[in-house]
Design an enzyme around this catalytic site. Structure first.
Site, PDB file in Angstrom:
ATOM      1  N   GLU A  59       2.984 142.612  38.872  1.00  0.00           N
ATOM      2  CA  GLU A  59       3.850 141.623  39.586  1.00  0.00           C
ATOM      3  C   GLU A  59       3.383 140.467  40.519  1.00  0.00           C
ATOM      4  OE1 GLU A  59       2.865 145.200  42.533  1.00  0.00           O
ATOM      5  OE2 GLU A  59       3.276 144.865  40.609  1.00  0.00           O
TER       6      GLU A  59
ATOM      7  N   HIS B 123      -1.279 145.723  39.342  1.00  0.00           N
ATOM      8  CA  HIS B 123      -0.131 145.021  39.652  1.00  0.00           C
ATOM      9  C   HIS B 123       0.254 143.986  38.868  1.00  0.00           C
ATOM     10  CE1 HIS B 123       0.131 147.475  43.731  1.00  0.00           C
ATOM     11  NE2 HIS B 123      -1.068 147.372  43.539  1.00  0.00           N
TER      12      HIS B 123
ATOM     13  N   ASP C 232      17.871 130.473  56.664  1.00  0.00           N
ATOM     14  CA  ASP C 232      18.997 131.610  56.327  1.00  0.00           C
ATOM     15  C   ASP C 232      20.169 131.636  57.177  1.00  0.00           C
ATOM     16  OD1 ASP C 232      16.598 132.005  55.043  1.00  0.00           O
ATOM     17  OD2 ASP C 232      15.639 133.400  56.621  1.00  0.00           O
TER      18      ASP C 232
ATOM     19  N   CYS D 238       0.386 151.592  40.301  1.00  0.00           N
ATOM     20  CA  CYS D 238      -0.566 152.010  41.195  1.00  0.00           C
ATOM     21  C   CYS D 238      -0.166 153.313  41.576  1.00  0.00           C
ATOM     22  CB  CYS D 238      -0.663 150.829  42.280  1.00  0.00           C
ATOM     23  SG  CYS D 238      -2.137 151.089  43.171  1.00  0.00           S
ATOM     24  N   TYR D 239       0.025 153.566  42.873  1.00  0.00           N
ATOM     25  CA  TYR D 239       0.524 154.973  43.329  1.00  0.00           C
ATOM     26  C   TYR D 239       1.569 155.377  42.623  1.00  0.00           C
ATOM     27  CZ  TYR D 239       1.713 158.505  46.639  1.00  0.00           C
ATOM     28  OH  TYR D 239       2.029 159.683  47.123  1.00  0.00           O
TER      29      TYR D 239
ATOM     30  N   GLY E 254      19.023 127.955  63.308  1.00  0.00           N
ATOM     31  CA  GLY E 254      18.533 126.679  62.788  1.00  0.00           C
ATOM     32  C   GLY E 254      17.664 126.648  61.716  1.00  0.00           C
TER      33      GLY E 254
ATOM     34  N   GLY F 107       1.526 152.110  46.823  1.00  0.00           N
ATOM     35  CA  GLY F 107       1.792 152.576  48.249  1.00  0.00           C
ATOM     36  C   GLY F 107       0.257 153.010  48.741  1.00  0.00           C
TER      37      GLY F 107
END
Length: 525
Positions: free
Chosen positions: A182, A180, A238, A88-89, A235, A61
């Protein structure tokens, strides 16, 4: 009126969000590993009552631990006795929580760095690093670092600058990473996350998005019961999948698809969307001609976030106007809201940073006094696509490149006019058609043209021109949380550039965007 959406799985890993733009990527990576993950506000006073957490992950963050008003670690996290991973944070919160000290601005590291693991790592957290090299590339993004380690934690690794990059609790399954895992740039990050799930948390795998179809249909039936759904369609993938799910669960006669033509669609898009919705077997498809309303309101508006919020408000008003005229017919509003939409719009909790507002998150159900039905709210786009294929939707519907809700408004930098819309539509159509003709459309996640508020000098037929610039963008991705640059051949790009300059009046220069996400977003606005 209830807007609660039933989650598809009631156990897994909780991801506490402290405002990182990678938070959702953590959850996505965990699902790829086969375990359900859910994101909640990092300052939540208690965990979800109806969710069994096998482990807890603290995101990164933008806060600094000692800043006034910075987000803190809720007491229940460590009291829960669950395995914890701080990123991280999140790592800094753990260090501070165990009595350590941090400093600001001295150990800043951004981008790729080297992690050098300690020869001996104590405690159960050591299993997270098993089988990974002693020296490896990781992705750093932090301004604060550890100044003093607490007694209960041990250093597991340092960066090549000597900054503490990984810590473990000496006796408990608690781990902190300053980098990180991820992000794809951390070369063994996926392995570490897998080890955390399987070896540290010892969690059973419980997630297969391919088997979510029946659970999603059950959710729709339980939520809507005997009601009738007004589904807002753009359209795109999703909302099309959402409409198909609703029709499958309830029957096409109980679903009305409403498509708002706001004048910001791609070339021939309106007729394509209308026909695509009818192919779903829906009994009721309505197209609202709202072009004048939107374009009049957007005249002179240049700020990107103002554009998005204005378009979102107008969408609400247009659907409200339609629904009010057919009030007795509808009990629920159906939307194709995805999990990333909610997080990017900071729709799930206080303190999250808004990257860009999504027109389909918030506002509309309250105004219409309708209950909300969002069958994709806990899913990522590729998971929604899997549902689309399971429903038997054709590839040209399901595999379409994403298109933003605000349409071309966020691909025209600066003022939006009919002339600029025409220029962009023509240039974009040339680019997309060329991708299809050269068998490159399916090689990239998303591709589009952007009209820049930049004029440059050119020469056409021995005459000087002073005309506008088109930027082409193509990216590779799996979930839009991170994106690489589409590796399109230079010969192809020069072919497209020549076609655009030749065929689109008002353009004399074409450039190619080669920026990854992060630091950029995929869309320009």
């Amino acid at each position: 009126m209830s807007h609660h959406v039933t989650r598809p799985v009631h156990s897994g890993i909780l991801v506490l969000d402290y405002g990182s733009q990678y938070t959702l990527l953590i959850a996505r990576r965990l699902r790829e590993l086969g375990i359900y993950a859910e994101v909640i506000d990092g300052t939540s006073k208690e965990p979800p009552a109806d969710f069994t957490a096998h482990a807890i992950i603290l995101s990164g963050g933008p806060d600094s631990v000692y800043e006034v008003g910075s987000r803190r670690l809720p007491p229940w996290v460590l009291a829960a006795g669950k395995p914890v991973l701080g990123i991280c944070y999140g790592m800094q919160l753990l260090v501070e929580g165990f009595g350590g000290a941090l400093r600001s601005g001295e150990g800043r590291e951004y981008g790729r760095g080297q992690l050098k693991l300690e020869a001996q790592i104590p405690g159960p957290g050591a299993a997270m690093f098993a089988g990974t090299p002693a020296s490896q590339t990781v992705w750093m993004s932090h301004g604060d670092d550890v100044a003093k380690m607490p007694a209960d934690l041990a250093v597991a690794g340092r960066s090549d600058d000597g900054v503490v990059a990984a810590v473990v609790h000496r006796t408990l399954p608690i781990i902190g990473l300053q980098f990180h895992p991820e992000v794809n740039h951390s070369e063994f990050g996926a392995d570490m996350l897998s080890h955390f799930v399987r070896k540290v948390a010892k969690a059973d795998l419980n997630w297969d998005s391919g088997s979510m179809l029946q659970a999603t249909l059950n959710y729709i039936r339980e939520s809507v019961k005997d009601g009738h759904v007004l589904v807002a369609c753009s359209g795109g993938v999703d909302s099309t999948v959402a409409a198909a799910l609703l029709a499958k669960a309830l029957g096409p006669e109980r679903v009305t698809a409403v498509f708002c033509d706001q004048g910001l669609m791609r070339k021939d898009e309106v007729s394509w969307v209308s026909n695509a919705l009818k192919k779903l077997g829906l009994s009721h498809v309505e197209v609202l001609d709202s072009r004048h309303t939107f374009l009049s309101a957007l005249a002179g508006v240049t700020d990107p976030e103002t554009k998005r919020k204005l378009i979102g408000r107008l969408f609400i008003e247009e659907f409200e106007r339609y629904a009010t005229g057919h009030k007795a017919e509808f009990s629920h509003l159906g939307q194709g809201t995805l999990y990333p939409d909610v997080i990017e719009s900071a729709g799930h909790g206080a303190g999250a940073k808004v990257i860009k507002s999504h027109h389909n998150v918030g506002g509309l159900p309250e105004r219409l006094k309708l209950k909300l039905c969002e069958p994709l709210r806990y899913l990522f786009k590729d998971e929604a696509r899997q549902l689309g294929f399971q429903l038997g939707l054709p590839a040209d519907m399901v595999d379409r490149h994403p298109f933003p809700g605000p349409g071309l408004a966020v691909r025209i930098l600066g003022d939006i006019t009919e002339e600029r819309l025409h220029i962009l539509r023509e240039a974009d159509a040339i680019f997309i058609q060329a991708l299809r003709e050269h068998d490159l459309y399916d090689k990239v996640w998303q591709a589009f043209a952007v009209l820049l508020p930049v004029k440059s000098v050119g020469v056409m037929g021995d005459n000087r021109t002073y005309q506008m610039t088109i930027a082409l963008r193509a990216v590779t991705s799996t979930d839009a949380m991170t994106a690489g640059v589409g590796d399109l051949p230079m010969s192809f790009l020069t072919h497209v550039a020549a076609a655009i300059v030749k065929k689109v009046d008002g353009v004399n220069r074409v450039v190619y965007d080669i920026t990854t996400k992060p630091p950029a977003t995929i869309e320009w606005e």
